[in-house]
Design a protein around this motif. Structure first.
Motif, PDB file in Angstrom:
ATOM      1  N   VAL A 254      45.223  35.787  46.344  1.00  0.00           N
ATOM      2  CA  VAL A 254      44.441  34.736  45.688  1.00  0.00           C
ATOM      3  C   VAL A 254      43.333  35.380  44.846  1.00  0.00           C
ATOM      4  O   VAL A 254      42.646  36.301  45.312  1.00  0.00           O
ATOM      5  CB  VAL A 254      43.820  33.781  46.730  1.00  0.00           C
ATOM      6  CG1 VAL A 254      43.001  32.690  46.042  1.00  0.00           C
ATOM      7  CG2 VAL A 254      44.899  33.180  47.622  1.00  0.00           C
ATOM      8  N   TYR A 255      43.174  34.871  43.646  1.00  0.00           N
ATOM      9  CA  TYR A 255      42.173  35.366  42.700  1.00  0.00           C
ATOM     10  C   TYR A 255      41.299  34.201  42.221  1.00  0.00           C
ATOM     11  O   TYR A 255      41.682  33.042  42.326  1.00  0.00           O
ATOM     12  CB  TYR A 255      42.853  35.968  41.464  1.00  0.00           C
ATOM     13  CG  TYR A 255      43.856  37.047  41.774  1.00  0.00           C
ATOM     14  CD1 TYR A 255      43.471  38.369  41.882  1.00  0.00           C
ATOM     15  CD2 TYR A 255      45.196  36.739  41.958  1.00  0.00           C
ATOM     16  CE1 TYR A 255      44.398  39.362  42.159  1.00  0.00           C
ATOM     17  CE2 TYR A 255      46.127  37.727  42.235  1.00  0.00           C
ATOM     18  CZ  TYR A 255      45.724  39.029  42.333  1.00  0.00           C
ATOM     19  OH  TYR A 255      46.642  40.004  42.619  1.00  0.00           O
ATOM     20  N   GLU A 256      40.168  34.531  41.632  1.00  0.00           N
ATOM     21  CA  GLU A 256      39.285  33.504  41.058  1.00  0.00           C
ATOM     22  C   GLU A 256      39.960  32.775  39.903  1.00  0.00           C
ATOM     23  O   GLU A 256      39.739  31.582  39.708  1.00  0.00           O
ATOM     24  CB  GLU A 256      37.986  34.138  40.558  1.00  0.00           C
ATOM     25  CG  GLU A 256      37.034  34.532  41.652  1.00  0.00           C
ATOM     26  CD  GLU A 256      35.739  35.111  41.110  1.00  0.00           C
ATOM     27  OE1 GLU A 256      35.415  34.901  39.922  1.00  0.00           O
ATOM     28  OE2 GLU A 256      35.061  35.785  41.893  1.00  0.00           O
ATOM     29  N   SER A 257      40.757  33.502  39.114  1.00  0.00           N
ATOM     30  CA  SER A 257      41.399  32.929  37.935  1.00  0.00           C
ATOM     31  C   SER A 257      42.531  33.849  37.494  1.00  0.00           C
ATOM     32  O   SER A 257      42.662  34.973  37.977  1.00  0.00           O
ATOM     33  CB  SER A 257      40.387  32.811  36.784  1.00  0.00           C
ATOM     34  OG  SER A 257      39.980  34.104  36.371  1.00  0.00           O
ATOM     35  N   LYS A 258      43.335  33.357  36.560  1.00  0.00           N
ATOM     36  CA  LYS A 258      44.402  34.185  36.008  1.00  0.00           C
ATOM     37  C   LYS A 258      43.817  35.399  35.280  1.00  0.00           C
ATOM     38  O   LYS A 258      44.339  36.507  35.385  1.00  0.00           O
ATOM     39  CB  LYS A 258      45.270  33.366  35.052  1.00  0.00           C
ATOM     40  CG  LYS A 258      46.467  34.124  34.525  1.00  0.00           C
ATOM     41  CD  LYS A 258      47.331  33.244  33.640  1.00  0.00           C
ATOM     42  CE  LYS A 258      48.553  33.992  33.164  1.00  0.00           C
ATOM     43  NZ  LYS A 258      49.386  33.146  32.290  1.00  0.00           N
ATOM     44  N   GLU A 259      42.722  35.176  34.580  1.00  0.00           N
ATOM     45  CA  GLU A 259      42.077  36.289  33.864  1.00  0.00           C
ATOM     46  C   GLU A 259      41.593  37.356  34.842  1.00  0.00           C
ATOM     47  O   GLU A 259      41.752  38.552  34.588  1.00  0.00           O
ATOM     48  CB  GLU A 259      40.912  35.761  33.017  1.00  0.00           C
ATOM     49  CG  GLU A 259      41.326  34.846  31.867  1.00  0.00           C
ATOM     50  CD  GLU A 259      41.760  33.444  32.317  1.00  0.00           C
ATOM     51  OE1 GLU A 259      42.568  32.833  31.600  1.00  0.00           O
ATOM     52  OE2 GLU A 259      41.322  32.969  33.384  1.00  0.00           O
TER      53      GLU A 259
ATOM     54  N   LYS B  62      42.778  41.407  35.266  1.00  0.00           N
ATOM     55  CA  LYS B  62      41.830  42.518  35.333  1.00  0.00           C
ATOM     56  C   LYS B  62      41.980  43.294  36.642  1.00  0.00           C
ATOM     57  O   LYS B  62      41.977  44.522  36.655  1.00  0.00           O
ATOM     58  CB  LYS B  62      40.391  42.016  35.195  1.00  0.00           C
ATOM     59  CG  LYS B  62      40.036  41.537  33.820  1.00  0.00           C
ATOM     60  CD  LYS B  62      38.613  40.981  33.785  1.00  0.00           C
ATOM     61  CE  LYS B  62      38.310  40.351  32.440  1.00  0.00           C
ATOM     62  NZ  LYS B  62      36.979  39.732  32.412  1.00  0.00           N
ATOM     63  N   ILE B  63      42.094  42.566  37.737  1.00  0.00           N
ATOM     64  CA  ILE B  63      42.205  43.210  39.059  1.00  0.00           C
ATOM     65  C   ILE B  63      43.506  43.992  39.159  1.00  0.00           C
ATOM     66  O   ILE B  63      43.515  45.145  39.616  1.00  0.00           O
ATOM     67  CB  ILE B  63      42.083  42.157  40.178  1.00  0.00           C
ATOM     68  CG1 ILE B  63      40.648  41.620  40.212  1.00  0.00           C
ATOM     69  CG2 ILE B  63      42.488  42.745  41.532  1.00  0.00           C
ATOM     70  CD1 ILE B  63      40.474  40.345  41.018  1.00  0.00           C
ATOM     71  N   ASN B  64      44.623  43.398  38.731  1.00  0.00           N
ATOM     72  CA  ASN B  64      45.901  44.106  38.810  1.00  0.00           C
ATOM     73  C   ASN B  64      45.902  45.364  37.960  1.00  0.00           C
ATOM     74  O   ASN B  64      46.447  46.395  38.361  1.00  0.00           O
ATOM     75  CB  ASN B  64      47.054  43.184  38.424  1.00  0.00           C
ATOM     76  CG  ASN B  64      47.439  42.242  39.534  1.00  0.00           C
ATOM     77  OD1 ASN B  64      47.030  42.407  40.688  1.00  0.00           O
ATOM     78  ND2 ASN B  64      48.216  41.234  39.206  1.00  0.00           N
TER      79      ASN B  64
END
Length: 121
Positions: A73-78, A82-84
């Protein structure tokens, strides 16, 4: 901001589960450190439900394989993007990928996708 989820479904040989768990624990720490909100790796348990497509069938798992169902789970697709990117450039991840452990499963048999959240309570 709307959350975003990456989902994974993959078959893995039963005799490789403990090594997979070890790698998943290390990977989860990297993802979380770099900004993922939640990270889950689950192993199939109750998968044969009558009159429904089983996860074993969906994953094309053999009798010698188990099914792993995972999501991040991430804050957003953006943020996910960035994280990936940061995860793939992290030296610890590169070391794991170059260690020969990548033969734990066939990534070409893994189902993967990004999901917008429809309902969140």
């Amino acid at each position: 901001m709307e959350r975003y989820v990456d989902g994974f479904l993959l078959p893995i040989a039963k005799d490789k589960v403990s090594k997979y768990k070890e790698i998943a624990q290390k990977s989860s720490q990297i993802w979380k450190e770099l900004g993922a909100l939640e990270y889950y790796e689950c192993i199939g348990d109750d998968l044969d439900i009558e009159e429904m497509v089983s996860f074993k069938k969906a994953a094309n798992a053999s009798e010698e394989e188990v099914v792993i169902f995972s999501w991040i789970v991430y804050e957003s697709k953006e943020q996910r993007d960035k994280i990936n990117e940061a995860v793939m450039n992290d030296p610890r991840m590169k070391e794991m990928m170059e260690s020969g452990d990548q033969d734990l499963f066939d990534y070409r048999r893994m189902a993967y996708g990004g999901f917008k959240i429809l309902v969140n309570l």
